[in-house]
Motif scaffolding. Structure first.
Motif, PDB file in Angstrom:
ATOM      1  N   ILE A   1       0.874  -1.170   0.000  1.00  0.00           N
ATOM      2  CA  ILE A   1       0.000   0.000   0.000  1.00  0.00           C
ATOM      3  C   ILE A   1       0.910   1.218   0.000  1.00  0.00           C
ATOM      4  CG2 ILE A   1      -1.839   1.223   1.217  1.00  0.00           C
ATOM      5  CD1 ILE A   1      -2.678  -1.468   2.452  1.00  0.00           C
ATOM      6  N   LEU A   2       0.756   2.036  -1.034  1.00  0.00           N
ATOM      7  CA  LEU A   2       1.654   3.187  -1.240  1.00  0.00           C
ATOM      8  C   LEU A   2       0.806   4.453  -1.298  1.00  0.00           C
ATOM      9  CD1 LEU A   2       4.333   4.541  -1.959  1.00  0.00           C
ATOM     10  CD2 LEU A   2       4.106   3.663  -4.288  1.00  0.00           C
ATOM     11  N   THR A   3       0.925   5.247  -0.243  1.00  0.00           N
ATOM     12  CA  THR A   3       0.050   6.417  -0.120  1.00  0.00           C
ATOM     13  C   THR A   3       0.833   7.720   0.021  1.00  0.00           C
ATOM     14  OG1 THR A   3      -1.620   7.486   1.300  1.00  0.00           O
ATOM     15  CG2 THR A   3      -0.107   5.982   2.392  1.00  0.00           C
ATOM     16  N   GLY A   4       0.238   8.801  -0.403  1.00  0.00           N
ATOM     17  CA  GLY A   4       0.809  10.131  -0.237  1.00  0.00           C
ATOM     18  C   GLY A   4       0.641  10.674   1.178  1.00  0.00           C
ATOM     19  N   ARG A   5      -0.104   9.958   2.019  1.00  0.00           N
ATOM     20  CA  ARG A   5      -0.251  10.372   3.420  1.00  0.00           C
ATOM     21  C   ARG A   5       1.106  10.314   4.131  1.00  0.00           C
ATOM     22  NH1 ARG A   5      -5.777   7.790   6.043  1.00  0.00           N
ATOM     23  NH2 ARG A   5      -7.237   8.635   4.493  1.00  0.00           N
TER      24      ARG A   5
ATOM     25  N   ASN B   1      -3.350  -8.038   6.245  1.00  0.00           N
ATOM     26  CA  ASN B   1      -2.252  -8.834   5.677  1.00  0.00           C
ATOM     27  C   ASN B   1      -1.539  -8.200   4.484  1.00  0.00           C
ATOM     28  OD1 ASN B   1      -2.456 -11.003   7.530  1.00  0.00           O
ATOM     29  ND2 ASN B   1      -4.283 -11.716   6.433  1.00  0.00           N
ATOM     30  N   TRP B   2      -1.411  -6.878   4.492  1.00  0.00           N
ATOM     31  CA  TRP B   2      -0.540  -6.258   3.493  1.00  0.00           C
ATOM     32  C   TRP B   2       0.907  -6.494   3.919  1.00  0.00           C
ATOM     33  CZ3 TRP B   2      -4.187  -3.267   6.248  1.00  0.00           C
ATOM     34  CH2 TRP B   2      -3.675  -2.562   7.348  1.00  0.00           C
ATOM     35  N   LYS B   3       1.798  -6.476   2.941  1.00  0.00           N
ATOM     36  CA  LYS B   3       3.225  -6.670   3.223  1.00  0.00           C
ATOM     37  C   LYS B   3       3.810  -5.428   3.879  1.00  0.00           C
ATOM     38  CE  LYS B   3       7.289  -8.785   2.570  1.00  0.00           C
ATOM     39  NZ  LYS B   3       7.607 -10.099   3.140  1.00  0.00           N
ATOM     40  N   LYS B   4       3.441  -4.272   3.332  1.00  0.00           N
ATOM     41  CA  LYS B   4       4.003  -3.029   3.859  1.00  0.00           C
ATOM     42  C   LYS B   4       3.089  -1.862   3.498  1.00  0.00           C
ATOM     43  CE  LYS B   4       8.495  -0.667   4.026  1.00  0.00           C
ATOM     44  NZ  LYS B   4       9.764  -0.465   3.304  1.00  0.00           N
ATOM     45  N   LEU B   5       2.880  -0.994   4.463  1.00  0.00           N
ATOM     46  CA  LEU B   5       2.165   0.263   4.210  1.00  0.00           C
ATOM     47  C   LEU B   5       3.219   1.360   4.126  1.00  0.00           C
ATOM     48  CD1 LEU B   5      -0.292   2.230   4.164  1.00  0.00           C
ATOM     49  CD2 LEU B   5      -0.305   2.121   6.665  1.00  0.00           C
ATOM     50  N   ILE B   6       3.367   1.938   2.935  1.00  0.00           N
ATOM     51  CA  ILE B   6       4.421   2.934   2.707  1.00  0.00           C
ATOM     52  C   ILE B   6       3.816   4.331   2.732  1.00  0.00           C
ATOM     53  CG2 ILE B   6       6.225   3.716   1.114  1.00  0.00           C
ATOM     54  CD1 ILE B   6       6.059   0.823  -0.142  1.00  0.00           C
ATOM     55  N   LEU B   7       4.306   5.161   3.672  1.00  0.00           N
ATOM     56  CA  LEU B   7       3.825   6.550   3.788  1.00  0.00           C
ATOM     57  C   LEU B   7       4.988   7.507   3.540  1.00  0.00           C
ATOM     58  CD1 LEU B   7       2.546   4.818   6.565  1.00  0.00           C
ATOM     59  CD2 LEU B   7       0.954   6.697   6.270  1.00  0.00           C
ATOM     60  N   ARG B   8       4.688   8.773   3.326  1.00  0.00           N
ATOM     61  CA  ARG B   8       5.724   9.790   3.110  1.00  0.00           C
ATOM     62  C   ARG B   8       6.519   9.991   4.380  1.00  0.00           C
ATOM     63  NH1 ARG B   8       5.081  14.142  -1.106  1.00  0.00           N
ATOM     64  NH2 ARG B   8       3.161  13.639  -2.219  1.00  0.00           N
TER      65      ARG B   8
ATOM     66  N   VAL C   1       4.136  12.044  -7.922  1.00  0.00           N
ATOM     67  CA  VAL C   1       4.613  11.170  -9.004  1.00  0.00           C
ATOM     68  C   VAL C   1       6.088  10.793  -8.790  1.00  0.00           C
ATOM     69  CG1 VAL C   1       5.211  13.068 -10.590  1.00  0.00           C
ATOM     70  CG2 VAL C   1       4.611  10.815 -11.515  1.00  0.00           C
ATOM     71  N   ASP C   2       6.882  11.704  -8.214  1.00  0.00           N
ATOM     72  CA  ASP C   2       8.295  11.414  -7.949  1.00  0.00           C
ATOM     73  C   ASP C   2       8.439  10.486  -6.736  1.00  0.00           C
ATOM     74  OD1 ASP C   2       9.042  13.029 -10.087  1.00  0.00           O
ATOM     75  OD2 ASP C   2       9.123  14.825  -8.838  1.00  0.00           O
ATOM     76  N   TYR C   3       7.780  10.855  -5.651  1.00  0.00           N
ATOM     77  CA  TYR C   3       7.820  10.043  -4.423  1.00  0.00           C
ATOM     78  C   TYR C   3       7.367   8.609  -4.716  1.00  0.00           C
ATOM     79  CZ  TYR C   3       5.199   8.150  -0.396  1.00  0.00           C
ATOM     80  OH  TYR C   3       4.630   7.324   0.538  1.00  0.00           O
ATOM     81  N   LYS C   4       6.297   8.466  -5.442  1.00  0.00           N
ATOM     82  CA  LYS C   4       5.762   7.119  -5.694  1.00  0.00           C
ATOM     83  C   LYS C   4       6.656   6.320  -6.643  1.00  0.00           C
ATOM     84  CE  LYS C   4       1.146   7.790  -4.000  1.00  0.00           C
ATOM     85  NZ  LYS C   4      -0.283   7.448  -4.060  1.00  0.00           N
TER      86      LYS C   4
ATOM     87  N   GLN D   1      -5.313   8.406  -9.161  1.00  0.00           N
ATOM     88  CA  GLN D   1      -4.597   9.547  -9.745  1.00  0.00           C
ATOM     89  C   GLN D   1      -3.597   9.050 -10.768  1.00  0.00           C
ATOM     90  OE1 GLN D   1      -5.068  12.895  -8.920  1.00  0.00           O
ATOM     91  NE2 GLN D   1      -6.779  12.230  -7.618  1.00  0.00           N
ATOM     92  N   TRP D   2      -3.395   9.795 -11.849  1.00  0.00           N
ATOM     93  CA  TRP D   2      -2.349   9.425 -12.804  1.00  0.00           C
ATOM     94  C   TRP D   2      -0.981   9.450 -12.137  1.00  0.00           C
ATOM     95  CZ3 TRP D   2      -3.007   6.889 -17.152  1.00  0.00           C
ATOM     96  CH2 TRP D   2      -4.278   6.900 -17.728  1.00  0.00           C
ATOM     97  N   SER D   3      -0.817  10.325 -11.105  1.00  0.00           N
ATOM     98  CA  SER D   3       0.480  10.388 -10.409  1.00  0.00           C
ATOM     99  C   SER D   3       0.732   9.131  -9.567  1.00  0.00           C
ATOM    100  CB  SER D   3       0.555  11.642  -9.532  1.00  0.00           C
ATOM    101  OG  SER D   3      -0.524  11.686  -8.620  1.00  0.00           O
ATOM    102  N   ASP D   4      -0.290   8.308  -9.357  1.00  0.00           N
ATOM    103  CA  ASP D   4      -0.083   6.991  -8.731  1.00  0.00           C
ATOM    104  C   ASP D   4       0.545   6.015  -9.718  1.00  0.00           C
ATOM    105  OD1 ASP D   4      -1.474   7.784  -6.417  1.00  0.00           O
ATOM    106  OD2 ASP D   4      -3.402   7.044  -7.176  1.00  0.00           O
ATOM    107  N   LEU D   5       0.354   6.268 -11.004  1.00  0.00           N
ATOM    108  CA  LEU D   5       0.552   5.212 -12.013  1.00  0.00           C
ATOM    109  C   LEU D   5       1.695   5.468 -12.980  1.00  0.00           C
ATOM    110  CD1 LEU D   5      -3.258   4.842 -12.881  1.00  0.00           C
ATOM    111  CD2 LEU D   5      -1.983   3.541 -11.163  1.00  0.00           C
ATOM    112  N   VAL D   6       1.998   6.747 -13.247  1.00  0.00           N
ATOM    113  CA  VAL D   6       3.010   7.067 -14.251  1.00  0.00           C
ATOM    114  C   VAL D   6       4.337   7.431 -13.576  1.00  0.00           C
ATOM    115  CG1 VAL D   6       1.262   7.730 -15.947  1.00  0.00           C
ATOM    116  CG2 VAL D   6       2.289   9.495 -14.487  1.00  0.00           C
TER     117      VAL D   6
END
Lengths: 255, 255
Positions: free
Chosen positions: A167-171, A190-197, A207-210, A231-236
C-alpha cells in the motif's frame, strides 16, 4: 391533439425536474432545462478530459459541474465505473502465473482507492472548494474513510491468487496509526508493507515520491504486476507496473 | 389523482421511448426500459475503462453497447468531448515559448484524429464487427474521411503559433496519395512531413512503430511538445511528447 401534446410536454417537464433535481424547490423553466442538458454535456466532457489526464493540473471542479460531480460520486456511476476497473484488474491478475517466491507484487493507493472519503467531501463541496490540508488532516485522524467495494473485492481476490500487497500512499507517517486502523476496520488486512511519506518526501511531487518507492521495490526483487489508483500520479513516472489501473476521481487532482 | 399519475407515467414512457429509441417500432415495456437504463450505466462504465486504457486490448464493442456507441459517435457527445480535448491542447500550446528555429513540433495521428471515418463505421456496425482490413483499405482509397472539427481548429491554431506539424499514421505508404488528398480536401495543409508505415514497419505494433518515428524526430533536433491521437498506442511507449492528448474513440482499439 394540441392539448395532448401540451400535456405530454408539461408532464415530461414535471417528471424530468423531479428526477434530475430532487432538491430544487421550484419548477425549472424550459430554458433552465436546456441549460441543464447543456451543462451535463459539458460536465461529461470535462470528466473525460480529467480521467484521461488531458486536462493536466486543475484545482477545483467547474462550478456548473457541482451537481454533476455530486450525483456521480453519490449515485450508481462511481461504483459502476470502479467495479469495471476492478474487473479489468482481476482479469489481468488471473492471466499471471504467480510464482511461489512471493515476489509478484500489487500496489494499491489509499485515498479514493482502498478508502473512499465521501463523508469528508460531502462536507467540503465535492471538489468545488480548494483543498484544505488542515481539515483533511483532521478527517484522516478520525479514521472514518469508507470502503470502496470494488477495491476490497479485488484486494481479497489478489491475496487468494498469491500476490504480495503493498500500500503506497501520499499520506505522511504521522497518519500511520489512523490509516492502519481505518484500513483494518473496513476489511483490509495482511498487506506486506504500508508505505507513507517520510520527512524527506514532504515536498516531493506525488509522481516522484511514488516512482522512487516503486523503484525501491523493484530493486528489492519484486515484480510489480499491477498498480491500482485514482490519480495518474499513482501510475506514471518510472518503475511503472506491468499494468496500471486508473480508478475514477472527478473531485480532485494530485500532481 | 391516480388517473393523473398513470397518465404521467405513460406520457413519460412514450416520450422517453421516442427520445431514446428513434428507430424502435414498438413501445418499450417498463422492464425493457429498466434494462436500457442498466445498459447505459454499464456502457458508460465500459467506455470509462476503454478511454483510460484500463480495459487493455479488446476487439469489438460489447453487443449491448451498440446503441450507446452509435448514439455517442453520431450525437453531440463525441464532438463535445473532442472539443474539450482540443481546448486542453491549445491551452498548453499557448503556454509554450515557441522558438524561431522551427524545432517545436506537434504530432497528429490521422484516423479518428485529423480524419473521422464515421461513414465507414456507420456501414460496419460502429465497432461491433471485427475489423475488416480489406474493406477499410478500400475505404481509405476513396479519400472520404470527414473532418473532426476540434482537430482542424487546433491544427490551424498551432500553425499560427509557429509549431511544426508532423502527421504520424499507422496507414501504409500505399495510401499516401489517398491520405494526402483526403487531408487537403477537408482543410489541412502545410504539414512538415506525413509519416506512413514503410515495408519494414508492416508487422510492428503501432506503439513500437510510432515510438521509433518519434525518436527519429527527437534525434533530428525536434522538441516534441504535443501529441494528439485517439489511441493510447499513439501516445505512450518512448520518445513521449511533453504533453499527450487522448481523443475519444469507443469504436476500436489498436495495440
Amino acid at each position: 391533439m394540441h392539448h395532448l401534446i401540451l400535456l405530454l410536454f408539461f408532464s415530461l417537464l414535471t417528471v424530468t425536474t423531479t428526477l434530475t433535481s430532487p432538491e430544487s424547490h421550484h419548477l425549472l423553466l424550459p430554458s433552465s432545462r436546456k441549460l441543464r442538458q447543456h451543462d451535463t454535456l459539458y460536465c461529461d466532457s470535462w470528466r473525460f478530459t480529467v480521467e484521461t489526464n488531458d486536462a493536466g493540473s486543475w484545482s477545483t471542479i467547474p462550478s456548473i459541474c457541482f451537481d454533476f460531480v455530486k450525483d456521480y460520486v453519490t449515485g450508481d456511476r462511481y461504483f459502476s465505473d470502479s467495479k469495471l476497473v476492478g474487473g479489468n484488474s482481476l482479469e489481468f491478475a488471473n492471466s499471471i502465473n504467480v510464482s511461489g517466491d512471493g515476489k509478484d507484487a500489487w500496489i494499491f493507493d489509499v485515498d479514493e482507492t482502498l478508502l473512499f472519503n465521501l463523508p469528508y467531501y460531502q462536507d467540503h463541496g465535492f471538489g468545488s472548494e480548494v483543498f484544505d490540508e488542515k481539515a483533511f488532516d483532521e478527517w484522516m485522524l478520525l479514521g472514518e474513510g469508507i470502503v470502496l467495494p470494488a477495491s476490497l473485492s479485488l484486494y481479497k481476490e489478489l491475496q487468494q491468487l498469491g500476490f504480495t500487497i503493498f500500500i503506497l500512499t501520499g499520506r505522511s507517517e504521522s497518519f500511520r496509526n489512523a490509516t492502519e486502523t481505518n484500513l483494518r476496520n473496513v476489511g483490509y488486512d495482511n498487506w506486506k508493507k504500508l508505505i507513507l511519506r517520510g520527512p524527506d518526501d514532504k515536498h516531493k511531487l506525488a509522481v516522484d515520491y511514488k516512482s522512487e518507492r516503486r523503484k525501491a521495490l523493484e530493486d528489492g526483487g519484486y515484480r510489480i504486476r499491477g498498480n491500482f489508483g485514482d490519480q495518474w500520479s499513482d501510475l506514471v513516472g518510472y518503475a511503472i507496473a506491468q499494468r496500471s489501473f486508473k480508478l475514477p476521481n472527478p473531485m480532485y487532482y494530485i500532481a
